[in-house]
Design a protein around this motif. Structure first.
Motif, PDB file in Angstrom:
ATOM      1  N   LEU A 121       0.692  -1.033   0.070  1.00  0.00           N
ATOM      2  CA  LEU A 121       0.070   0.141  -0.051  1.00  0.00           C
ATOM      3  C   LEU A 121       0.847   1.266  -0.086  1.00  0.00           C
ATOM      4  O   LEU A 121       0.514   2.185  -0.676  1.00  0.00           O
ATOM      5  CB  LEU A 121      -0.958  -0.025   1.179  1.00  0.00           C
ATOM      6  N   GLU A 122       1.958   1.331   0.940  1.00  0.00           N
ATOM      7  CA  GLU A 122       3.098   2.179   0.760  1.00  0.00           C
ATOM      8  C   GLU A 122       3.390   2.634  -0.600  1.00  0.00           C
ATOM      9  O   GLU A 122       3.698   3.616  -1.376  1.00  0.00           O
ATOM     10  CB  GLU A 122       4.069   2.057   1.846  1.00  0.00           C
ATOM     11  N   PHE A 123       3.861   1.479  -1.300  1.00  0.00           N
ATOM     12  CA  PHE A 123       4.562   1.298  -2.692  1.00  0.00           C
ATOM     13  C   PHE A 123       3.480   2.194  -3.715  1.00  0.00           C
ATOM     14  O   PHE A 123       3.654   2.899  -4.510  1.00  0.00           O
ATOM     15  CB  PHE A 123       4.781   0.173  -3.255  1.00  0.00           C
ATOM     16  N   ILE A 124       2.044   1.583  -3.507  1.00  0.00           N
ATOM     17  CA  ILE A 124       1.151   2.377  -4.353  1.00  0.00           C
ATOM     18  C   ILE A 124       0.861   3.594  -4.194  1.00  0.00           C
ATOM     19  O   ILE A 124       0.970   4.451  -5.036  1.00  0.00           O
ATOM     20  CB  ILE A 124      -0.256   1.412  -4.234  1.00  0.00           C
ATOM     21  N   LYS A 125       0.943   3.920  -2.973  1.00  0.00           N
ATOM     22  CA  LYS A 125       0.897   5.420  -2.546  1.00  0.00           C
ATOM     23  C   LYS A 125       1.887   6.086  -3.033  1.00  0.00           C
ATOM     24  O   LYS A 125       1.670   7.473  -3.647  1.00  0.00           O
ATOM     25  CB  LYS A 125       0.689   5.572  -1.127  1.00  0.00           C
ATOM     26  N   THR A 126       3.226   5.850  -3.034  1.00  0.00           N
ATOM     27  CA  THR A 126       4.216   6.700  -3.414  1.00  0.00           C
ATOM     28  C   THR A 126       4.454   6.651  -5.007  1.00  0.00           C
ATOM     29  O   THR A 126       5.031   7.465  -5.379  1.00  0.00           O
ATOM     30  CB  THR A 126       5.444   6.257  -2.800  1.00  0.00           C
ATOM     31  N   GLU A 127       4.186   5.294  -5.351  1.00  0.00           N
ATOM     32  CA  GLU A 127       4.777   5.138  -6.949  1.00  0.00           C
ATOM     33  C   GLU A 127       3.883   4.828  -7.818  1.00  0.00           C
ATOM     34  O   GLU A 127       4.175   5.319  -9.138  1.00  0.00           O
ATOM     35  CB  GLU A 127       5.776   4.213  -6.538  1.00  0.00           C
ATOM     36  N   LEU A 128       2.485   4.306  -7.463  1.00  0.00           N
ATOM     37  CA  LEU A 128       1.552   4.050  -8.615  1.00  0.00           C
ATOM     38  C   LEU A 128       0.447   4.972  -8.645  1.00  0.00           C
ATOM     39  O   LEU A 128      -0.182   5.286  -9.659  1.00  0.00           O
ATOM     40  CB  LEU A 128       1.023   2.734  -8.271  1.00  0.00           C
ATOM     41  N   VAL A 129       0.152   5.825  -7.580  1.00  0.00           N
ATOM     42  CA  VAL A 129      -1.208   6.533  -7.380  1.00  0.00           C
ATOM     43  C   VAL A 129      -0.999   7.414  -8.488  1.00  0.00           C
ATOM     44  O   VAL A 129      -2.206   8.164  -9.065  1.00  0.00           O
ATOM     45  CB  VAL A 129      -1.320   7.158  -5.948  1.00  0.00           C
TER      46      VAL A 129
END
Ligand code: DP6
Length: 369
Positions: free
Chosen positions: A339-347
């Motif tokens: 979820l951290e990865f999604i928030k920082t890199e994918l969103v």
């Protein structure tokens, strides 16, 4: 079971009116259904995770009528909706033979989704399965909960769910995989005894704890209308130069997944699931006419996921439907980091930064009044 077994032979119409309500989830295929024959018979078997949060809630109120033909109104999120009617009309025509009471009642169909309508998430699986389940509940009422059609004379949950899935399939193929959870197989194959082209079958084999509460975060890359509907897409597999190989590959992948689901081999899981997603899109790109449903941001996300896997020991992977949105699949124990990865890199690749967190679920539920 054969299609004949699902024809309702006798029922009473002394019931004047009533209401039933179901909620039914969406599902995400691991081995994809792409290509069908007449009567919604799939060209190849598929298997899916049933989702939990993305669902449709549908109430059907039925009232006895005298007039001929089908009569129904559809309300979507409280507002009368004419746009959904043709699809339901087609659905009713296809299933009338199996639920002959359809012409004897007026139906008020009130439906809503837990996910935004314009999210590009297909609601046909959850929507069609929810209506099918409501019709099965009405069938139960009209037969006083006993039927000569079920092998043992009454509505045990197996017959109920099988027929609900059978009807849902006639609404939308993938909808037959939404009745139960957490994994459902649809389509005849040699790997799973009892598998059927007519309905989805709950996966009863061993499943490793790695797959418990498996997560699916749906990145909404493009919320617009799809360039090609699934129904049109399936037709493109007729005369497709790679169709035969593709259908054979789906059988192989299904067999491989059975071993993987039992062993918990997540690396092997990632390979099958991503390859299936890309093959689905490869089929669209190599059909005539050809389509590219992925968007630049779909590819950006895929590359980011691959880069993330390279630099960590993560087992995160992606899958795709017939659209641009990306389903990010990962084990529960990676929830915080992904979820951290999604928030920082994918969103930033999502339209308006929108994504939906879901996980695998147990299937549809009746809502009692
Ligand atoms: C790419 O079930 O939407 O999502 O039977 O024509 O209603 P119809 O098609 P539909 O096709 C879904 C295709 C898919 C793959 C899958 O869910 O298996």
């Amino acid at each position: 079971m054969t299609a004949q077994d699902f024809i309702l032979k006798s029922y009473q119409t002394t019931v004047e009116n009533g209401s039933v309500k179901w909620e039914s989830p969406s599902n995400i295929a691991l081995v994809k259904y792409w290509g069908k024959k007449e009567h919604q018979i799939p060209e190849n078997p598929s298997i899916s995770f049933t989702l939990s949060n993305c669902k449709t809630i549908t109430e059907v109120t039925f009232t006895k009528k005298e007039s001929e033909g089908f009569s129904f109104d559809v309300f979507f999120e409280g507002i009368k909706n004419e746009a959904f009617k043709p699809k339901i009309q087609t659905f009713f025509k296809r299933i009338e033979h199996y639920v002959p009471f359809l012409k004897e009642y007026h139906f008020k169909i009130e439906t809503s989704n837990t996910f935004p309508h314009s999210s590009g998430i297909a609601s046909s699986a959850s929507g069609m399965s929810a209506i099918a389940l409501c019709l099965m509940s009405i069938e139960q009422i009209l037969t006083n909960y006993s039927t000569l059609d079920a092998p043992d004379g009454f509505y045990n949950s197996t017959y109920f769910k099988q027929k609900a899935s059978f009807l849902a399939r006639l609404g939308s193929g993938s909808a037959c995989r939404s009745v139960e959870g957490t994994l459902v197989v649809w389509g005849n194959n040699n790997t799973f005894e009892g598998s059927s082209d007519l309905y989805g079958v709950k996966y009863e084999e061993e499943v490793h704890s790695n797959f418990q509460n498996y997560q699916d975060t749906i990145l909404l890359v493009d919320k617009g209308e799809k360039q090609v509907s699934s129904t049109v897409g399936h037709q493109l597999m007729y005369g497709h130069p790679f169709a035969k190989e593709r259908f054979a590959q789906a059988h192989d992948n299904l067999a491989k997944l059975k071993t993987i689901l039992a062993s918990g081999d997540l690396e092997a899981f990632v390979k099958i699931v991503e390859s299936e997603a890309l093959t689905l899109h490869a089929m669209m790109m190599t059909s005539m006419p050809y389509f590219i449903l992925m968007k630049p941001n779909t590819l950006e996300i895929i590359n980011k996921i691959w880069a993330y896997r390279l630099k960590t020991d993560s087992k995160v992977c992606f899958t795709l439907d017939a659209g641009a949105n990306v389903h990010v699949l990962y084990p529960e124990n990676e929830k915080a980091s992904i979820l951290e990865f999604i928030k920082t890199e994918l969103v930033s690749y999502c339209q308006n930064g929108h994504y939906i967190c879901d996980q695998i679920g147990l299937g549809a539920n009746q809502i009692e009044f």
